[in-house]
Design a protein around this motif. Structure first.
Motif, PDB file in Angstrom:
ATOM      1  N   VAL A 157      44.375   1.060 -83.755  1.00  0.00           N
ATOM      2  CA  VAL A 157      43.102   1.364 -85.329  1.00  0.00           C
ATOM      3  C   VAL A 157      43.209   1.378 -86.546  1.00  0.00           C
ATOM      4  CG1 VAL A 157      41.024   3.187 -85.233  1.00  0.00           C
ATOM      5  CG2 VAL A 157      42.309   2.552 -82.954  1.00  0.00           C
ATOM      6  N   GLY A 158      42.468   0.895 -87.318  1.00  0.00           N
ATOM      7  CA  GLY A 158      42.387   0.616 -88.435  1.00  0.00           C
ATOM      8  C   GLY A 158      40.900   1.287 -89.052  1.00  0.00           C
ATOM      9  N   SER A 159      41.015   1.267 -90.146  1.00  0.00           N
ATOM     10  CA  SER A 159      39.551   1.216 -90.923  1.00  0.00           C
ATOM     11  C   SER A 159      39.784   0.945 -92.255  1.00  0.00           C
ATOM     12  CB  SER A 159      39.622   2.928 -91.151  1.00  0.00           C
ATOM     13  OG  SER A 159      40.445   3.677 -91.982  1.00  0.00           O
TER      14      SER A 159
ATOM     15  N   GLN B  45      43.806  -8.636 -90.633  1.00  0.00           N
ATOM     16  CA  GLN B  45      44.650  -8.391 -90.211  1.00  0.00           C
ATOM     17  C   GLN B  45      43.801  -8.400 -88.495  1.00  0.00           C
ATOM     18  OE1 GLN B  45      47.186  -5.939 -90.853  1.00  0.00           O
ATOM     19  NE2 GLN B  45      46.981  -7.369 -92.252  1.00  0.00           N
ATOM     20  N   VAL B  46      42.132  -7.866 -88.230  1.00  0.00           N
ATOM     21  CA  VAL B  46      41.727  -8.166 -86.673  1.00  0.00           C
ATOM     22  C   VAL B  46      42.536  -8.960 -86.568  1.00  0.00           C
ATOM     23  CG1 VAL B  46      40.162  -6.928 -85.339  1.00  0.00           C
ATOM     24  CG2 VAL B  46      40.896  -5.793 -87.940  1.00  0.00           C
TER      25      VAL B  46
ATOM     26  N   THR C  74      43.860  -3.886 -83.778  1.00  0.00           N
ATOM     27  CA  THR C  74      43.212  -4.385 -82.806  1.00  0.00           C
ATOM     28  C   THR C  74      42.137  -3.750 -82.625  1.00  0.00           C
ATOM     29  OG1 THR C  74      45.557  -3.627 -81.561  1.00  0.00           O
ATOM     30  CG2 THR C  74      43.446  -3.800 -80.002  1.00  0.00           C
ATOM     31  N   ILE C  75      41.182  -2.458 -83.070  1.00  0.00           N
ATOM     32  CA  ILE C  75      39.671  -2.182 -83.729  1.00  0.00           C
ATOM     33  C   ILE C  75      39.995  -1.352 -84.935  1.00  0.00           C
ATOM     34  CG2 ILE C  75      38.574  -0.501 -82.180  1.00  0.00           C
ATOM     35  CD1 ILE C  75      41.278   0.134 -79.871  1.00  0.00           C
TER      36      ILE C  75
ATOM     37  N   LEU D  13      34.672  -3.207 -83.765  1.00  0.00           N
ATOM     38  CA  LEU D  13      34.990  -4.926 -83.968  1.00  0.00           C
ATOM     39  C   LEU D  13      36.503  -5.417 -83.308  1.00  0.00           C
ATOM     40  CD1 LEU D  13      35.276  -7.763 -84.740  1.00  0.00           C
ATOM     41  CD2 LEU D  13      35.802  -7.782 -86.828  1.00  0.00           C
ATOM     42  N   VAL D  14      36.972  -5.920 -82.359  1.00  0.00           N
ATOM     43  CA  VAL D  14      37.678  -5.625 -81.091  1.00  0.00           C
ATOM     44  C   VAL D  14      38.823  -7.369 -81.140  1.00  0.00           C
ATOM     45  CG1 VAL D  14      37.161  -3.537 -79.906  1.00  0.00           C
ATOM     46  CG2 VAL D  14      37.513  -6.315 -78.813  1.00  0.00           C
TER      47      VAL D  14
END
Length: 308
Positions: free
Chosen positions: A51-53, A92-93, A99-100, A253-254
């Motif tokens: 999980v990124g931000s 990256q996604v 992943t998310i 977004l996945v």
């Protein structure tokens, strides 16, 4: 369309003094793929999600909400906070390195389709489903939006009976409006076209817009809808009834090959409970009360029964 370009500055105007603890420990760009691109399958997704931000506090909060809820469902989660701008994070996604990602639908669509004229939530979602590459998909949008607004004091709203920007258009020629310089550049013609609205004067205010409204040097200002100063200064964001700004619903977004039914249902359950008022309240805790995003995320998840 400037919302995500200016996001860090928008929240940082109240968060800068409170939020130095948001940074991630490891190099966010060294993330390994949740699953190899194209491997697919629910069993692969169950191994680990990443999980990124983006690099601003609200995105870090949303990612922590996603991560903790997934961990409560037995999903192995790695968090990669504060990665950077969309130009970095989107790829990256797409590659499966993340992943998310908590996203904002209008800004995402504008990024992948610069010719889009979609304004409503349904139009934007349809555009994303049509334009996103096959590796990616958006899940259910939440009601929560972090969007541009035209905001006034509670006293001004009461005096002129203002609840919408359409109401404001009837009296706007008598008002001074303020905001970042880019706001005038990008929105003056937009307001004239959509609402037939013109102002007495445009005044640059930068990061002090909410304070300028409260202080009376401007009567209307461009304040983002989850800025805690809306609450602190007792301000009223006017409803954009004709979608001049475009909907900016918070949406996961996945990377499709990296998620299974458990991940999808968990994230959709979060979206079902998250609204703009809630997000504003949570951001006040971070920016003003100096609470850490993971703590704020856990409290909200617990209150909403999403950690069981």
């Amino acid at each position: 369309m400037m919302r995500r370009i200016l996001s860090a500055a928008a929240v940082a105007m109240t968060a800068a003094l409170a939020l130095s603890a948001c940074g991630g420990g490891s190099d966010p760009l060294s993330a390994t793929s949740a699953t190899p691109a194209g491997s697919g399958g629910a069993s692969a997704a169950a191994a680990k999600v990443v999980v990124g931000s983006f690099d601003f506090p609200e995105s870090v909060l949303l990612a922590s909400i996603y991560a903790q809820a997934l961990e409560a469902k037995g999903v192995t989660v790695e968090e990669k906070p504060n990665i950077g701008s969309r130009e970095v994070v989107y790829d990256q996604v797409k590659s499966g390195g993340l992943t998310i990602l908590p996203e904002y639908i209008n800004s995402l669509l504008a990024f992948i389709d610069k010719t889009s004229t979609a304004r409503t939530k349904d139009e934007i979602v349809a555009g994303l489903k049509s334009k996103l590459p096959s590796e990616l998909e958006i899940l259910e949008p939440s009601a929560a939006e972090d969007n541009n607004s035209l905001t006034v004091t509670k006293e001004t709203a009461a005096k002129y009976k203002l609840t919408t920007i359409e109401d404001l258009a009837k009296v706007s020629k008598d008002f001074v409006v303020g905001g970042p310089p880019e706001f005038k550049e990008r929105q003056q013609e937009n307001f004239k076209k959509v609402y037939g609205m013109e102002f007495k004067q445009w005044k640059p205010t930068g990061a002090t817009t909410a304070d300028a409204i409260k202080g009376g040097s401007i009567q209307v200002g461009n304040v983002f809808t989850t800025d805690p100063k809306i609450v602190l200064n007792d301000l009223v964001p006017l409803k954009d009834s004709k979608n001049a700004f475009g909907s900016e619903n918070v949406t996961p977004l996945v990377f499709k090959a990296g998620v299974d039914d458990t991940v999808t249902s968990t994230l959709n359950a979060i979206s079902a409970k998250l609204d703009t008022t809630t997000l504003l309240t949570l951001m006040k805790r971070i920016a003003v009360d100096k609470d850490d995003p993971p703590v704020v995320a856990k409290d909200w998840l617990t209150q909403n029964g999403l950690l069981s």
